[in-house]
Every structure is written in structure tokens, then in C-alpha cells.
Design a protein around this motif. Sequence first.
Motif, short mmCIF file in Angstrom:
data_model
loop_
_atom_site.label_atom_id
_atom_site.label_comp_id
_atom_site.label_asym_id
_atom_site.label_seq_id
_atom_site.Cartn_x
_atom_site.Cartn_y
_atom_site.Cartn_z
N SER A 1 1.46 -12.29 -4.03
CA SER A 1 2.88 -11.89 -4.16
C SER A 1 3.69 -12.28 -2.93
O SER A 1 4.90 -12.37 -2.99
N PHE B 1 4.31 -10.38 -0.69
CA PHE B 1 5.11 -9.18 -0.44
C PHE B 1 4.26 -8.21 0.37
O PHE B 1 3.41 -7.50 -0.17
N VAL C 1 3.37 -5.00 2.51
CA VAL C 1 3.82 -3.60 2.57
C VAL C 1 2.95 -2.84 3.56
O VAL C 1 1.74 -3.10 3.68
N ASN D 1 -1.06 -3.22 1.84
CA ASN D 1 -1.51 -3.65 0.52
C ASN D 1 -2.63 -4.69 0.66
O ASN D 1 -2.62 -5.52 1.58
N GLU E 1 -4.45 -7.33 -1.78
CA GLU E 1 -4.44 -7.96 -3.12
C GLU E 1 -5.79 -8.59 -3.42
O GLU E 1 -6.70 -8.62 -2.59
N THR F 1 -5.59 -5.04 -7.07
CA THR F 1 -4.75 -4.84 -5.88
C THR F 1 -4.61 -3.36 -5.54
O THR F 1 -4.44 -2.53 -6.42
N CYS G 1 -2.26 -0.76 -3.33
CA CYS G 1 -0.99 -0.63 -2.60
C CYS G 1 -1.23 -0.03 -1.21
O CYS G 1 -2.22 0.67 -0.98
N ALA G 2 -0.26 -0.25 -0.34
CA ALA G 2 -0.33 0.26 1.03
C ALA G 2 -0.48 1.79 1.07
O ALA G 2 -1.26 2.33 1.86
N GLU G 3 0.26 2.46 0.21
CA GLU G 3 0.24 3.93 0.23
C GLU G 3 -1.14 4.46 -0.12
O GLU G 3 -1.66 5.38 0.52
N CYS H 1 12.09 -0.59 -1.72
CA CYS H 1 10.68 -0.50 -2.11
C CYS H 1 10.24 0.95 -2.03
O CYS H 1 9.93 1.46 -0.95
N SER H 2 10.25 1.61 -3.16
CA SER H 2 9.74 2.98 -3.20
C SER H 2 8.32 2.91 -3.77
O SER H 2 7.96 1.92 -4.41
N PRO H 3 7.50 3.95 -3.55
CA PRO H 3 6.12 3.90 -4.05
C PRO H 3 6.06 3.71 -5.56
O PRO H 3 6.89 4.28 -6.29
N CYS H 4 5.10 2.94 -6.02
CA CYS H 4 4.94 2.70 -7.46
C CYS H 4 4.46 3.99 -8.14
O CYS H 4 4.07 4.96 -7.48
N1 THU Z 1 3.12 -2.69 -3.22
C1 THU Z 1 2.73 -1.73 -2.32
O1 THU Z 1 1.77 -1.91 -1.57
N2 THU Z 1 3.44 -0.58 -2.27
C2 THU Z 1 4.58 -0.34 -2.97
O2 THU Z 1 5.19 0.72 -2.80
C3 THU Z 1 5.07 -1.33 -3.93
C4 THU Z 1 4.19 -2.49 -4.16
C5 THU Z 1 2.39 -3.97 -3.22
C6 THU Z 1 1.47 -4.23 -4.36
C7 THU Z 1 1.42 -5.75 -4.36
O3 THU Z 1 0.45 -6.19 -3.43
C8 THU Z 1 2.77 -6.18 -3.84
O4 THU Z 1 3.34 -5.02 -3.23
C9 THU Z 1 3.70 -6.69 -4.92
O5 THU Z 1 3.77 -5.83 -5.98
#
Ligand code: THU
Length: 136
Positions: free
Chosen positions: A30, A32, A34, A50, A52, A59, A61-63, A93-96
Motif C-alpha cells: 500500500s 501507506f 502507519v 502496520n 503487510e 496484514t 494494522c499498527a494499532e 486516518c482513524s482506526p479501522c
Molecule cells: N492501516 C493501519 O495500520 N491502521 C489504520 O488505522 C488504517 C490502515 C494500514 C493497513 C494497511 O497496511 C495500510 O494501512 C493500508 O490500508
Amino acid sequence: MPKKKLPAGTRESLLRSARKAMKNAYAPFSRFKVGAAILTSKGDVFLGCNVENSSYGMTNCAERTAIFSAVAEKGPGLEILAVAVTNAQGVPCSPCGACRQVIYEFGPHAVIFYQGKNGWTESPITDLLPEGFRLK
Ligand code: THU
């Protein structure tokens, strides 16, 4: 239950920690990156980024990385007071949804610091996840 008062400067120091963790992100797919930092009721801070995978669905996420790392080190009794989330693009970017549920499990009274549509935002987890699921 009312949210607990956080020590002064919590937001800034957690955001700084999250930015540091973000540098370790593994996000070749991505691009992206985090970072996340969580504060527990004992005053401990745990970091996550994060991570991946070529099999995209694996993957993390960072949280969730930060929370799983905290549980691995401190055990399941910990309580999360606050979570900070940063991203390298400087976009909202809020938590998924999955991370909201995991935050709620260990921090039903936690506050979340994140970049929202209208700038840096502080929300209780229960605003981000109304009616969070609980088995007990
Ligand atoms: N991602 C996070 O780590 N935390 C978030 O709050 C939103 C998304 C990551 C997951 C993936 O590796 C990348 O961002 C793109 O979705």
C-alpha cells in the motif's frame, strides 16, 4: 462510566511515539505507513506499526500490533487508556473497524487521537464503535 483524566501532554508524547513506530512499518504493497502508540493504566507505552504481507489479508494494522505486543509483554489484565495513530502521508486516518473492536476489548473507556477529516481529533472509542461486542 466517565473517561479517566489523562496526564498532561499525553496526546503529544503518544503522537511522538507513534511517529517513531511508523518508521518501522512494513508497507511495500500500500505504501501507506502507519504508527500507533498505546498508553496503559499502569503508565506503560507500547508501539506498533502496520505489517503487510504478500497475502494481503494477513496484514496487521499498527494499532493491533501495539495492543498484541502489550498483551504479550504484560498479560491480558492490562487496560488501555489512550491510543494515538499517525500516518506518513498526513491524511485522515482513524482506526479501522477491526482495530476499534480490539481497542474496545482492552480499553472500553479509551480515548483515540487521530487525524480526522477536520484535523487532529480526540474521540472516545465508544463514539468510534457504538455497541462494541463483548462476551462477558
Ligand atoms: N492501516 C493501519 O495500520 N491502521 C489504520 O488505522 C488504517 C490502515 C494500514 C493497513 C494497511 O497496511 C495500510 O494501512 C493500508 O490500508
